[in-house]
Design a protein around this motif. Structure first.
Motif, PDB file in Angstrom:
ATOM      1  N   MET A 105       0.857  -1.181   0.000  1.00  6.99           N
ATOM      2  CA  MET A 105       0.000   0.000   0.000  1.00  6.99           C
ATOM      3  C   MET A 105       0.900   1.239   0.000  1.00  6.99           C
ATOM      4  SD  MET A 105      -2.772   1.189   2.942  1.00  6.99           S
ATOM      5  CE  MET A 105      -3.774  -0.255   2.710  1.00  6.99           C
ATOM      6  N   ASN A 106       0.556   2.205  -0.830  1.00 10.95           N
ATOM      7  CA  ASN A 106       1.366   3.416  -0.854  1.00 10.95           C
ATOM      8  C   ASN A 106       0.912   4.401   0.235  1.00 10.95           C
ATOM      9  OD1 ASN A 106      -0.657   5.262  -1.849  1.00 10.95           O
ATOM     10  ND2 ASN A 106      -0.262   4.544  -3.921  1.00 10.95           N
ATOM     11  N   TYR A 107       1.727   5.414   0.430  1.00  8.45           N
ATOM     12  CA  TYR A 107       1.495   6.380   1.508  1.00  8.45           C
ATOM     13  C   TYR A 107       0.160   7.106   1.365  1.00  8.45           C
ATOM     14  CZ  TYR A 107       2.215  10.439   4.526  1.00  8.45           C
ATOM     15  OH  TYR A 107       2.082  11.402   5.488  1.00  8.45           O
ATOM     16  N   ASP A 108      -0.137   7.602   0.165  1.00  5.05           N
ATOM     17  CA  ASP A 108      -1.378   8.350  -0.036  1.00  5.05           C
ATOM     18  C   ASP A 108      -2.605   7.501   0.247  1.00  5.05           C
ATOM     19  OD1 ASP A 108      -0.023  10.693  -0.703  1.00  5.05           O
ATOM     20  OD2 ASP A 108      -0.033  10.233  -2.854  1.00  5.05           O
ATOM     21  N   THR A 109      -2.572   6.249  -0.171  1.00  2.00           N
ATOM     22  CA  THR A 109      -3.687   5.344   0.103  1.00  2.00           C
ATOM     23  C   THR A 109      -3.838   5.121   1.604  1.00  2.00           C
ATOM     24  OG1 THR A 109      -3.381   4.252  -2.034  1.00  2.00           O
ATOM     25  CG2 THR A 109      -4.632   3.041  -0.360  1.00  2.00           C
ATOM     26  N   ARG A 130      -5.252  16.013   8.748  1.00  2.40           N
ATOM     27  CA  ARG A 130      -5.482  15.522  10.114  1.00  2.40           C
ATOM     28  C   ARG A 130      -5.164  14.032  10.204  1.00  2.40           C
ATOM     29  NH1 ARG A 130      -4.739  16.565  15.115  1.00  2.40           N
ATOM     30  NH2 ARG A 130      -6.466  16.140  16.509  1.00  2.40           N
ATOM     31  N   ALA A 131      -5.456  13.284   9.147  1.00  2.00           N
ATOM     32  CA  ALA A 131      -5.139  11.853   9.128  1.00  2.00           C
ATOM     33  C   ALA A 131      -3.634  11.627   9.245  1.00  2.00           C
ATOM     34  CB  ALA A 131      -5.683  11.201   7.867  1.00  2.00           C
ATOM     35  N   VAL A 132      -2.847  12.490   8.626  1.00  2.13           N
ATOM     36  CA  VAL A 132      -1.386  12.398   8.743  1.00  2.13           C
ATOM     37  C   VAL A 132      -0.983  12.583  10.207  1.00  2.13           C
ATOM     38  CG1 VAL A 132       0.791  13.549   8.164  1.00  2.13           C
ATOM     39  CG2 VAL A 132      -0.895  13.092   6.377  1.00  2.13           C
ATOM     40  N   GLU A 133      -1.562  13.568  10.876  1.00  2.00           N
ATOM     41  CA  GLU A 133      -1.248  13.825  12.285  1.00  2.00           C
ATOM     42  C   GLU A 133      -1.651  12.631  13.156  1.00  2.00           C
ATOM     43  OE1 GLU A 133      -3.327  17.401  13.302  1.00  2.00           O
ATOM     44  OE2 GLU A 133      -2.207  18.606  11.868  1.00  2.00           O
ATOM     45  N   LEU A 134      -2.831  12.076  12.916  1.00  2.00           N
ATOM     46  CA  LEU A 134      -3.309  10.940  13.712  1.00  2.00           C
ATOM     47  C   LEU A 134      -2.448   9.713  13.487  1.00  2.00           C
ATOM     48  CD1 LEU A 134      -7.170  11.298  13.163  1.00  2.00           C
ATOM     49  CD2 LEU A 134      -5.768  12.233  15.025  1.00  2.00           C
ATOM     50  N   THR A 135      -2.056   9.507  12.245  1.00  2.00           N
ATOM     51  CA  THR A 135      -1.193   8.364  11.925  1.00  2.00           C
ATOM     52  C   THR A 135       0.155   8.522  12.604  1.00  2.00           C
ATOM     53  OG1 THR A 135      -2.314   8.017   9.812  1.00  2.00           O
ATOM     54  CG2 THR A 135      -0.087   7.100  10.041  1.00  2.00           C
ATOM     55  N   ALA A 195       9.488  -2.051   7.862  1.00  2.00           N
ATOM     56  CA  ALA A 195       9.953  -2.556   6.564  1.00  2.00           C
ATOM     57  C   ALA A 195       8.809  -2.767   5.576  1.00  2.00           C
ATOM     58  CB  ALA A 195      10.719  -3.859   6.764  1.00  2.00           C
ATOM     59  N   GLN A 196       7.595  -2.931   6.079  1.00  2.00           N
ATOM     60  CA  GLN A 196       6.452  -3.183   5.207  1.00  2.00           C
ATOM     61  C   GLN A 196       5.617  -1.938   4.921  1.00  2.00           C
ATOM     62  OE1 GLN A 196       4.138  -6.691   5.610  1.00  2.00           O
ATOM     63  NE2 GLN A 196       5.624  -7.654   6.949  1.00  2.00           N
ATOM     64  N   LEU A 197       6.046  -0.809   5.417  1.00  2.00           N
ATOM     65  CA  LEU A 197       5.260   0.415   5.253  1.00  2.00           C
ATOM     66  C   LEU A 197       5.936   1.372   4.276  1.00  2.00           C
ATOM     67  CD1 LEU A 197       4.245   1.006   8.966  1.00  2.00           C
ATOM     68  CD2 LEU A 197       2.835   0.097   7.116  1.00  2.00           C
ATOM     69  N   PRO A 198       5.164   2.312   3.726  1.00  2.00           N
ATOM     70  CA  PRO A 198       5.745   3.315   2.839  1.00  2.00           C
ATOM     71  C   PRO A 198       6.808   4.144   3.566  1.00  2.00           C
ATOM     72  CG  PRO A 198       3.342   3.424   2.809  1.00  2.00           C
ATOM     73  CD  PRO A 198       3.723   2.469   3.894  1.00  2.00           C
ATOM     74  N   LYS A 199       7.767   4.660   2.818  1.00  2.00           N
ATOM     75  CA  LYS A 199       8.916   5.383   3.363  1.00  2.00           C
ATOM     76  C   LYS A 199       8.552   6.447   4.407  1.00  2.00           C
ATOM     77  CE  LYS A 199      13.070   4.780   1.979  1.00  2.00           C
ATOM     78  NZ  LYS A 199      13.822   3.642   2.451  1.00  2.00           N
ATOM     79  N   PRO A 200       7.561   7.331   4.149  1.00  2.00           N
ATOM     80  CA  PRO A 200       7.259   8.351   5.170  1.00  2.00           C
ATOM     81  C   PRO A 200       6.843   7.754   6.518  1.00  2.00           C
ATOM     82  CG  PRO A 200       6.249   8.945   3.080  1.00  2.00           C
ATOM     83  CD  PRO A 200       6.770   7.540   2.932  1.00  2.00           C
ATOM     84  N   LEU A 201       6.190   6.595   6.494  1.00  2.00           N
ATOM     85  CA  LEU A 201       5.777   5.953   7.744  1.00  2.00           C
ATOM     86  C   LEU A 201       6.950   5.217   8.385  1.00  2.00           C
ATOM     87  CD1 LEU A 201       2.252   4.630   6.721  1.00  2.00           C
ATOM     88  CD2 LEU A 201       2.863   6.796   7.828  1.00  2.00           C
ATOM     89  N   GLN A 202       7.880   4.728   7.569  1.00  2.00           N
ATOM     90  CA  GLN A 202       9.078   4.090   8.112  1.00  2.00           C
ATOM     91  C   GLN A 202       9.868   5.082   8.955  1.00  2.00           C
ATOM     92  OE1 GLN A 202      11.401   2.424   4.921  1.00  2.00           O
ATOM     93  NE2 GLN A 202       9.768   1.029   4.299  1.00  2.00           N
ATOM     94  N   LEU A 203       9.919   6.317   8.506  1.00  2.00           N
ATOM     95  CA  LEU A 203      10.667   7.345   9.237  1.00  2.00           C
ATOM     96  C   LEU A 203      10.059   7.608  10.611  1.00  2.00           C
ATOM     97  CD1 LEU A 203      11.320   9.825   6.300  1.00  2.00           C
ATOM     98  CD2 LEU A 203      12.893   8.132   7.269  1.00  2.00           C
ATOM     99  N   VAL A 204       8.740   7.529  10.716  1.00  2.00           N
ATOM    100  CA  VAL A 204       8.063   7.725  12.006  1.00  2.00           C
ATOM    101  C   VAL A 204       8.405   6.588  12.956  1.00  2.00           C
ATOM    102  CG1 VAL A 204       5.809   7.889  13.145  1.00  2.00           C
ATOM    103  CG2 VAL A 204       6.164   9.005  10.936  1.00  2.00           C
ATOM    104  N   LEU A 205       8.538   5.392  12.417  1.00  2.00           N
ATOM    105  CA  LEU A 205       8.765   4.206  13.240  1.00  2.00           C
ATOM    106  C   LEU A 205      10.234   3.918  13.531  1.00  2.00           C
ATOM    107  CD1 LEU A 205       6.150   1.742  11.744  1.00  2.00           C
ATOM    108  CD2 LEU A 205       6.197   2.635  14.073  1.00  2.00           C
ATOM    109  N   ARG A 206      11.139   4.726  13.025  1.00  2.00           N
ATOM    110  CA  ARG A 206      12.563   4.453  13.210  1.00  2.00           C
ATOM    111  C   ARG A 206      12.918   4.390  14.700  1.00  2.00           C
ATOM    112  NH1 ARG A 206      15.935   8.087   9.782  1.00  2.00           N
ATOM    113  NH2 ARG A 206      15.336   6.548   8.249  1.00  2.00           N
ATOM    114  N   PRO A 207      13.354   3.217  15.168  1.00  2.00           N
ATOM    115  CA  PRO A 207      13.726   3.119  16.589  1.00  2.00           C
ATOM    116  C   PRO A 207      15.088   3.753  16.847  1.00  2.00           C
ATOM    117  CG  PRO A 207      14.113   1.027  15.503  1.00  2.00           C
ATOM    118  CD  PRO A 207      13.511   1.952  14.461  1.00  2.00           C
ATOM    119  N   SER A 208      15.275   4.181  18.071  1.00  2.00           N
ATOM    120  CA  SER A 208      16.575   4.705  18.479  1.00  2.00           C
ATOM    121  C   SER A 208      17.236   3.652  19.370  1.00  2.00           C
ATOM    122  CB  SER A 208      16.383   6.028  19.231  1.00  2.00           C
ATOM    123  OG  SER A 208      15.653   5.809  20.406  1.00  2.00           O
ATOM    124  N   PRO A 209      18.528   3.807  19.653  1.00  2.00           N
ATOM    125  CA  PRO A 209      19.214   2.800  20.478  1.00  2.00           C
ATOM    126  C   PRO A 209      18.557   2.578  21.840  1.00  2.00           C
ATOM    127  CG  PRO A 209      20.804   4.273  19.472  1.00  2.00           C
ATOM    128  CD  PRO A 209      19.441   4.834  19.163  1.00  2.00           C
TER     129      PRO A 209
END
Length: 137
Positions: A1-5, A20-25, A46-60
């Motif tokens: 699924m792409n980011y816009d979808t 608002r959906a972007v903020e909630l996501t 790894a299974q999400l579109p790039k913009p969502l991967q950046l939100v989920l990036r874990p830190s050490p």
């Protein structure tokens, strides 16, 4: 699924506009990243579109999950998105249903098993048959 979808589906399910959906996501995924182990966050991202991967990036310092309950999860999403408890719970459900639809191979189930039973009300709508179908009033 792409980011816009993804964003469009969250917007439809939460009955909000795309911005608002972007903020909630973002609020939901940031909170989810705190709740999951670092490895599980990476598997999910790894299974999400790039913009969502950046939100989920874990830190050490996020390798270990922060073990908080459903009420705290909703409160954190509400604080991040400026929502009351009821609206935050609805936003979390909209994102979870969309997340389950967006990922494959049982990854959502692997996420869900990390949650205690008090998450059931938020997670079950995403697990229900036909959950991906958008119902209009």
């Amino acid at each position: 699924m792409n980011y816009d979808t993804f964003v469009d589906l969250v917007a439809q399910r939460a009955r909000v506009d795309s911005a608002r959906a972007v903020e909630l996501t973002r609020a939901t995924l940031e909170t989810l990243a705190e709740r999951l182990t670092g490895g599980e966050v990476l598997d999910l991202a790894a299974q999400l579109p790039k913009p969502l991967q950046l939100v989920l990036r874990p830190s050490p310092d996020t390798e270990a999950a922060d073990r908080f309950g459903a009420a705290e999860f909703v409160a954190r999403v509400g604080q991040r998105a400026g929502l009351d408890e009821r609206a935050a719970r609805g936003a979390v459900q909209a994102v979870f249903v969309t997340l389950r639809e967006a990922i494959t191979g049982g990854e959502f189930d692997e996420v869900v098993v990390q949650f205690p039973r008090d998450y059931r009300d938020m997670v079950e709508p995403a697990l229900a048959p036909g959950a991906a179908i958008i119902r209009r009033p």
